[in-house]
Motif scaffolding. Sequence first.
Motif, PDB file in Angstrom:
ATOM      1  N   MET A 288       0.818  -1.204   0.000  1.00 31.24           N
ATOM      2  CA  MET A 288       0.000   0.000   0.000  1.00 31.24           C
ATOM      3  C   MET A 288       0.863   1.270   0.000  1.00 31.24           C
ATOM      4  N   VAL A 289       2.004   1.217   0.709  1.00 32.39           N
ATOM      5  CA  VAL A 289       2.924   2.365   0.677  1.00 32.39           C
ATOM      6  C   VAL A 289       3.452   2.579  -0.738  1.00 32.39           C
ATOM      7  N   GLN A 290       3.777   1.482  -1.430  1.00 33.32           N
ATOM      8  CA  GLN A 290       4.265   1.589  -2.806  1.00 33.32           C
ATOM      9  C   GLN A 290       3.231   2.253  -3.707  1.00 33.32           C
ATOM     10  N   ILE A 291       1.965   1.872  -3.552  1.00 35.88           N
ATOM     11  CA  ILE A 291       0.910   2.408  -4.418  1.00 35.88           C
ATOM     12  C   ILE A 291       0.544   3.831  -4.014  1.00 35.88           C
ATOM     13  N   ILE A 292       0.355   4.073  -2.705  1.00 36.03           N
ATOM     14  CA  ILE A 292      -0.129   5.386  -2.266  1.00 36.03           C
ATOM     15  C   ILE A 292       0.969   6.442  -2.341  1.00 36.03           C
ATOM     16  N   VAL A 293       2.162   6.113  -1.823  1.00 35.61           N
ATOM     17  CA  VAL A 293       3.232   7.116  -1.740  1.00 35.61           C
ATOM     18  C   VAL A 293       3.931   7.294  -3.081  1.00 35.61           C
ATOM     19  N   TYR A 294       4.466   6.211  -3.616  1.00 29.01           N
ATOM     20  CA  TYR A 294       5.262   6.325  -4.838  1.00 29.01           C
ATOM     21  C   TYR A 294       4.379   6.511  -6.071  1.00 29.01           C
ATOM     22  N   THR A 295       3.430   5.567  -6.273  1.00 25.65           N
ATOM     23  CA  THR A 295       2.579   5.670  -7.457  1.00 25.65           C
ATOM     24  C   THR A 295       1.661   6.877  -7.381  1.00 25.65           C
ATOM     25  N   GLY A 296       1.177   7.195  -6.187  1.00 27.88           N
ATOM     26  CA  GLY A 296       0.255   8.313  -6.063  1.00 27.88           C
ATOM     27  C   GLY A 296       0.933   9.647  -5.862  1.00 27.88           C
ATOM     28  N   ALA A 297       1.576   9.828  -4.705  1.00 31.22           N
ATOM     29  CA  ALA A 297       2.072  11.160  -4.342  1.00 31.22           C
ATOM     30  C   ALA A 297       3.289  11.583  -5.151  1.00 31.22           C
ATOM     31  N   ILE A 298       4.335  10.758  -5.176  1.00 27.54           N
ATOM     32  CA  ILE A 298       5.588  11.181  -5.803  1.00 27.54           C
ATOM     33  C   ILE A 298       5.438  11.297  -7.314  1.00 27.54           C
ATOM     34  N   MET A 299       4.775  10.351  -7.951  1.00 24.91           N
ATOM     35  CA  MET A 299       4.623  10.438  -9.402  1.00 24.91           C
ATOM     36  C   MET A 299       3.706  11.582  -9.794  1.00 24.91           C
ATOM     37  N   ILE A 300       2.688  11.858  -8.999  1.00 21.36           N
ATOM     38  CA  ILE A 300       1.851  13.022  -9.283  1.00 21.36           C
ATOM     39  C   ILE A 300       2.667  14.303  -9.132  1.00 21.36           C
ATOM     40  N   LEU A 301       3.592  14.327  -8.161  1.00 24.19           N
ATOM     41  CA  LEU A 301       4.482  15.473  -8.023  1.00 24.19           C
ATOM     42  C   LEU A 301       5.353  15.638  -9.262  1.00 24.19           C
ATOM     43  N   PHE A 302       5.910  14.538  -9.768  1.00 26.62           N
ATOM     44  CA  PHE A 302       6.712  14.607 -10.984  1.00 26.62           C
ATOM     45  C   PHE A 302       5.875  15.121 -12.157  1.00 26.62           C
ATOM     46  N   LEU A 303       4.676  14.576 -12.320  1.00 28.87           N
ATOM     47  CA  LEU A 303       3.817  15.017 -13.424  1.00 28.87           C
ATOM     48  C   LEU A 303       3.436  16.488 -13.276  1.00 28.87           C
ATOM     49  N   PHE A 304       3.194  16.921 -12.047  1.00 25.99           N
ATOM     50  CA  PHE A 304       2.844  18.322 -11.811  1.00 25.99           C
ATOM     51  C   PHE A 304       3.991  19.237 -12.242  1.00 25.99           C
ATOM     52  N   VAL A 305       5.206  18.869 -11.880  1.00 25.22           N
ATOM     53  CA  VAL A 305       6.372  19.690 -12.252  1.00 25.22           C
ATOM     54  C   VAL A 305       6.562  19.681 -13.764  1.00 25.22           C
TER      55      VAL A 305
ATOM     56  N   THR B 144      12.767  20.081  -2.208  1.00 22.97           N
ATOM     57  CA  THR B 144      13.845  20.875  -2.785  1.00 22.97           C
ATOM     58  C   THR B 144      14.103  20.483  -4.236  1.00 22.97           C
ATOM     59  N   ALA B 145      14.045  19.196  -4.521  1.00 23.84           N
ATOM     60  CA  ALA B 145      14.250  18.742  -5.894  1.00 23.84           C
ATOM     61  C   ALA B 145      13.161  19.266  -6.820  1.00 23.84           C
ATOM     62  N   ALA B 146      11.912  19.269  -6.352  1.00 22.45           N
ATOM     63  CA  ALA B 146      10.817  19.784  -7.186  1.00 22.45           C
ATOM     64  C   ALA B 146      10.986  21.275  -7.452  1.00 22.45           C
ATOM     65  N   VAL B 147      11.302  22.045  -6.407  1.00 27.83           N
ATOM     66  CA  VAL B 147      11.499  23.489  -6.592  1.00 27.83           C
ATOM     67  C   VAL B 147      12.712  23.754  -7.478  1.00 27.83           C
ATOM     68  N   GLY B 148      13.795  22.998  -7.272  1.00 26.85           N
ATOM     69  CA  GLY B 148      14.980  23.180  -8.106  1.00 26.85           C
ATOM     70  C   GLY B 148      14.717  22.861  -9.565  1.00 26.85           C
ATOM     71  N   ALA B 149      13.922  21.829  -9.835  1.00 28.19           N
ATOM     72  CA  ALA B 149      13.580  21.501 -11.222  1.00 28.19           C
ATOM     73  C   ALA B 149      12.790  22.619 -11.871  1.00 28.19           C
ATOM     74  N   MET B 150      11.873  23.227 -11.119  1.00 28.41           N
ATOM     75  CA  MET B 150      11.099  24.346 -11.662  1.00 28.41           C
ATOM     76  C   MET B 150      11.997  25.537 -11.969  1.00 28.41           C
TER      77      MET B 150
END
Length: 252
Positions: A66-83, A168-174
């Motif tokens: 569930m951590v793999q699906i909720i955190v990585y597949t959900g939160a982190i990948m959505i963050l990547f797509l948002f950036v 920090t990585a997300a802000v730096g990428a932007m």
Amino acid sequence: MLAAAAPGDPPTGEKVAFWVLAPVALGGAIGMVLARNAIHSALFLVCTMFSLGVFYVLQAGPFIGMVQIIVYTGAIMILFLFVLMLVGRDSSDSIVETLRGQRLAAILLGIGLAALVTTGLYRALGEVNARGLAETNARAGGNVEGIAAQLFTRYVFAFEVTSALLITAAVGAMILAHVERDKAGVPTQRERSIARFRKGNYPAPKPGPGVYALADSVATPALLPDGTAADGSVAPSVERRELDSGLTTPKG
């Protein structure tokens, strides 16, 4: 940590799930590397991460699944797509190096990461023999409780540092991907509004021929609400019919 599944021949459902999701996970990983569009690459990675989460659940690890699906597949990948969607990157932007030498650094870091992952898998599969897993879970009151206690007590600093690094990585990428555009010569909203209401301009839609008039001819000028004729209501190619001063009947 997590309790391992019972040894022996896996059930039929687990076999079916593996043979269905294994090609999806492998195809997603290959598509992530080969995709020329960054958005498509991220979506391929989502497929791979979701398949891995299901594999964890099948191997008696519901929490990490569930951590793999909720955190990585959900939160982190959505963050990547948002950036990616925010900065608007595409395949043509990868030709220009924002930082000098970043391609060489990326290749060296990729090789180092591959070596670390390979070494870790080799040691985990060949040398490491987990012991005391059942006793540890029993002392903590359960698998999930044990992980939570370790995560938010002994490893809380590393956990918070990791979250700060992701932000920090997300802000730096932007910031690195931001492109300054020359706004010289582009009128502002205030300038457009002033130009719209200057003398000689009528900001509202102009009435068509015959509107508010006593005749329906296209040669009859329209009347504005104050009773005056609208200058632009009759086409220049049509001979305009003048009205009486009383605005009751047209001449002719």
